[in-house]
Structures are given as structure tokens and as C-alpha cells.
Design a protein around this motif. Structure first.
Motif, PDB file in Angstrom:
ATOM      1  N   CYS A 206      12.568 -38.729  22.520  1.00  0.00           N
ATOM      2  CA  CYS A 206      11.360 -38.772  21.936  1.00  0.00           C
ATOM      3  C   CYS A 206      11.223 -37.469  21.209  1.00  0.00           C
ATOM      4  O   CYS A 206      11.636 -36.476  21.291  1.00  0.00           O
ATOM      5  N   HIS A 207      10.119 -37.613  20.269  1.00  0.00           N
ATOM      6  CA  HIS A 207       9.919 -36.562  19.286  1.00  0.00           C
ATOM      7  C   HIS A 207       8.288 -36.859  18.701  1.00  0.00           C
ATOM      8  O   HIS A 207       8.191 -37.868  18.056  1.00  0.00           O
ATOM      9  N   ASP A 208       7.655 -35.807  18.867  1.00  0.00           N
ATOM     10  CA  ASP A 208       6.262 -35.518  18.674  1.00  0.00           C
ATOM     11  C   ASP A 208       5.648 -36.796  19.050  1.00  0.00           C
ATOM     12  O   ASP A 208       4.777 -37.326  18.348  1.00  0.00           O
ATOM     13  N   GLY A 209       5.797 -37.185  20.327  1.00  0.00           N
ATOM     14  CA  GLY A 209       5.326 -38.417  20.909  1.00  0.00           C
ATOM     15  C   GLY A 209       5.664 -39.787  20.442  1.00  0.00           C
ATOM     16  O   GLY A 209       4.992 -40.923  20.883  1.00  0.00           O
ATOM     17  N   ARG A 210       6.556 -40.179  19.606  1.00  0.00           N
ATOM     18  CA  ARG A 210       7.052 -41.166  19.279  1.00  0.00           C
ATOM     19  C   ARG A 210       8.830 -41.464  19.912  1.00  0.00           C
ATOM     20  O   ARG A 210       9.140 -40.246  20.291  1.00  0.00           O
ATOM     21  N   ASP A 233       5.909 -46.376  19.276  1.00  0.00           N
ATOM     22  CA  ASP A 233       4.790 -45.488  19.709  1.00  0.00           C
ATOM     23  C   ASP A 233       4.935 -45.737  21.092  1.00  0.00           C
ATOM     24  O   ASP A 233       4.110 -45.056  22.010  1.00  0.00           O
ATOM     25  N   TRP A 298      15.723 -31.718  13.578  1.00  0.00           N
ATOM     26  CA  TRP A 298      14.761 -32.668  12.958  1.00  0.00           C
ATOM     27  C   TRP A 298      13.920 -31.969  11.868  1.00  0.00           C
ATOM     28  O   TRP A 298      13.589 -30.695  11.747  1.00  0.00           O
ATOM     29  N   ASN A 300      10.656 -32.515  10.281  1.00  0.00           N
ATOM     30  CA  ASN A 300       9.520 -33.017  10.395  1.00  0.00           C
ATOM     31  C   ASN A 300       9.926 -34.430  11.166  1.00  0.00           C
ATOM     32  O   ASN A 300      10.191 -34.308  12.298  1.00  0.00           O
ATOM     33  N   VAL A 301       9.523 -35.627  10.908  1.00  0.00           N
ATOM     34  CA  VAL A 301       9.969 -37.008  11.648  1.00  0.00           C
ATOM     35  C   VAL A 301      11.185 -37.589  11.626  1.00  0.00           C
ATOM     36  O   VAL A 301      11.775 -38.433  11.997  1.00  0.00           O
TER      37      VAL A 301
END
Length: 319
Positions: A206-210, A233, A298, A300-301
């Protein structure tokens, strides 16, 4: 504790490595020949992800042969090992679960076939979401053509009702869809001949809610094997492909150094500040798939790593 490390971090065959962190210790499980005691799956222990102590073998086999890809989940003081075995009741590879009171084993089979309606199922990956719900990602075969999907092995996900029972509502995560996913041309399977493609070895981050489901694609014994990912998501999807998927986006062969890196798991550094990818790779002598580690970053995404690495590197922090 180690200040640096060099891949591979364990000198013997340790394919499909999965690492569980429990009570400040790391336990690694992998695919390898059955031990002299008749048990399957070597289990190792470490304090720093670099120096590994063998503890023997973990699983008391319920019969069968060719035991593949163990992963272990801890819940309510028990440890659940998900794995596949061939030859039980004359079946092809089927996913099963075994239980132990200790991460080092012994694990005793629970007598459950997790996906009885599939002739072939492998590579189970248990994942606990932040709300406490458990999911199981695993691989089955797809013979139908749909959109740009290829015939071959792909990944689905289902909810776990408890640690030994699936909801029976699998959803597709990712099917093979790229040229580099080729396993074997003109492969005889299920009474026909196919150009067989493979994506396998799911591992969730999981990363930044994704939700990033990493997978290994291609032929495990060849240079085209590597690691990429799809994103969603929700743990059940739908999952989308990142741009640039015509190649393995996270990790691929370094010719003459490490070949076919893949079937990874993830864990954190001893101080909890870093994420590390644990994977197998061949060395140039092709003498066995050995366990390697590299740090995951990471941008960013986008997940990135310097791996597979073969030169001396700083060890996981806090070790």
C-alpha cells in the motif's frame, strides 16, 4: 550487526522467498528440495535480513510432491502457511493451508483445498488490509482470449472468511498481456497447444492509499523473468496497468550478474523505516535460485529499486 550486504544473502536454493517479521525476528520460507527429515520448505531466521540461520524445514507434508511458494500469515497467536502441492489425490497443484503454533514450525496441514473448483492453483499471498479484513491473492490458468489478454497463468483475489476459507468470489487482478510475459511457445496444455504466458507471485504493498499488486512475469528459468505491478483503489480492484508495461517496471535481469529476478515478498528494515524487497535470482552458473534483498523506494506514485544488485550495499537500517 551487518553494516553492508552482498547478494545473494543465503548461499543455498531458496526460491520464491517469503519473509515474515515476528517479535523482532525475520523468518524466511522458500521453495527448495524436501529436507532429509521429509519436511518441505526450508525456514531461516535473521535479526537483520542479512545473516540467516537455518532452522530446518517447516511443513509436515500431507502427501504429494513438488511443494511450491510458501507464505505465512500470523493471526491470534497462530501461524498459517499457504502453499501448493501436487499429487495429493492425484490432483495437479492445488492451494492448501497448514497451521503452526510457532513461525519456525512444524506446520501441519489443515486438510483444506482452498480453491477446489480450479484444476490448477498456486502462489497464494495473504494480505491484511488496514480495516482487519484478510484477502488471498493467488494464481490460476486462463484459457479464454479477452481484450488483449494472453492465454496462460494469471492472478485473482478473494476475501478470506477465516484463515482457511475463501468467500468463493474471486476477481481478476492481472492476466498476462505483454510479450515479455511469454512462458513457452507451443506449450501443450489442457488438450490443446498454446503460446503460454505467465504472471505469478503476487505481493501487495500500500502506498498513499492505493494498492500495488506486484507480480513476476515470464519464464522463471529464463532471462525474460522480472517484476512489475498493477494498481487499484481497493484490494479487490479493479486494477490498472501503469504506463510502460512493455517491460518489467521494477526489476529485470542484469546480464552476466543476476538472472530472472522475481517472485518477491516485502518486509521492513529492523528499525521500521525502510521497505525491502526479498526475491530470488539465478547467478550466471544457473546453480539455483538464491535469496536476494534490495531496498524499495518511491518516486511519488512510482516504486523503484536499484535491484537486482550484485555489489556491496548498505544493510537495512537498524540492523
Amino acid at each position: 550487526m551487518a553494516r553492508n550486504y552482498l547478494n545473494p544473502v543465503y548461499p543455498h536454493t531458496m526460491a520464491d522467498p517469503f519473509v515474515l517479521r515476528h517479535d523482532g525476528l525475520y523468518y524466511a520460507y522458500g521453495t527448495a528440495p524436501v529436507g532429509a527429515d521429509g519436511r518441505a520448505f526450508p525456514v531461516l531466521r535473521s535479526r537483520d535480513l542479512v545473516a540467516w540461520e537455518p532452522l530446518g524445514h517447516a511443513l509436515v507434508p500431507p502427501g504429494g510432491h513438488d511443494f511450491w511458494a510458501p507464505e505465512v500469515a500470523a493471526r491470534d497467536g497462530k501461524f498459517y502457511m499457504y502453499y501448493s502441492a501436487q499429487g495429493i489425490d492425484d490432483a495437479d497443484h492445488q492451494l492448501r493451508v497448514a497451521v503452526s503454533e510457532h513461525p519456525g514450525g512444524p506446520f501441519l496441514d489443515a486438510g483444506v483445498v482452498l480453491v477446489p473448483d480450479q484444476p490448477f492453483s498456486i502462489d497464494a499471498h495473504p494480505f491484511r488490509d488496514g480495516d482487519g479484513q484478510w484477502y488471498l491473492y493467488y494464481c490460476i490458468d486462463f484459457l479464454e482470449l479477452e481484450d488483449d489478454h494472453r492465454v496462460g497463468t494469471g492472478i485473482v483475489v478473494d476475501r478470506l472468511l477465516d484463515m482457511t476459507t475463501l468467500a468463493g468470489e474471486p476477481r481478476v487482478v492481472v492476466r498476462p498481456h505483454e510479450d515479455w510475459h511469454l512462458f513457452l511457445k507451443n506449450r501443450a496444455m489442457y488438450g490443446a497447444v498454446y503460446d503460454w504466458h505467465t504472471v505469478e507471485g503476487p505481493a501487495m504493498q500500500c502506498h498513499d492509499g492505493r494498492y500495488y499488486c506486484f507480480y513476476s512475469g515470464g519464464a522463471w528459468e529464463r532471462e525474460n523473468y522480472g517484476v512489475s505491478y498493477v494498481v487499484a483503489d481497493n484490494p479487490l480492484g479493479p486494477f490498472s496497468r501503469p504506463a510502460g508495461g512493455g517491460r518489467a517496471l521494477l526489476m529485470s535481469t542484469r546480464p552476466g550478474r543476476l538472472i530472472g529476478p522475481g517472485h518477491n515478498s516485502f518486509t521492513c528494515s529492523p528499525d521500521g523505516k525502510e521497505t525491502w524487497i526479498v526475491y530470488h535470482a539465478w547467478q550466471p552458473d544457473m546453480g539455483g535460485r538464491r535469496m536476494c534483498i534490495d531496498q524499495l523506494h518511491w518516486e511519488n506514485v512510482r516504486p523503484v529499486t536499484d535491484g537486482p544488485t550484485w555489489m556491496e550495499r548498505p544493510a537495512p537500517s537498524g540492523g
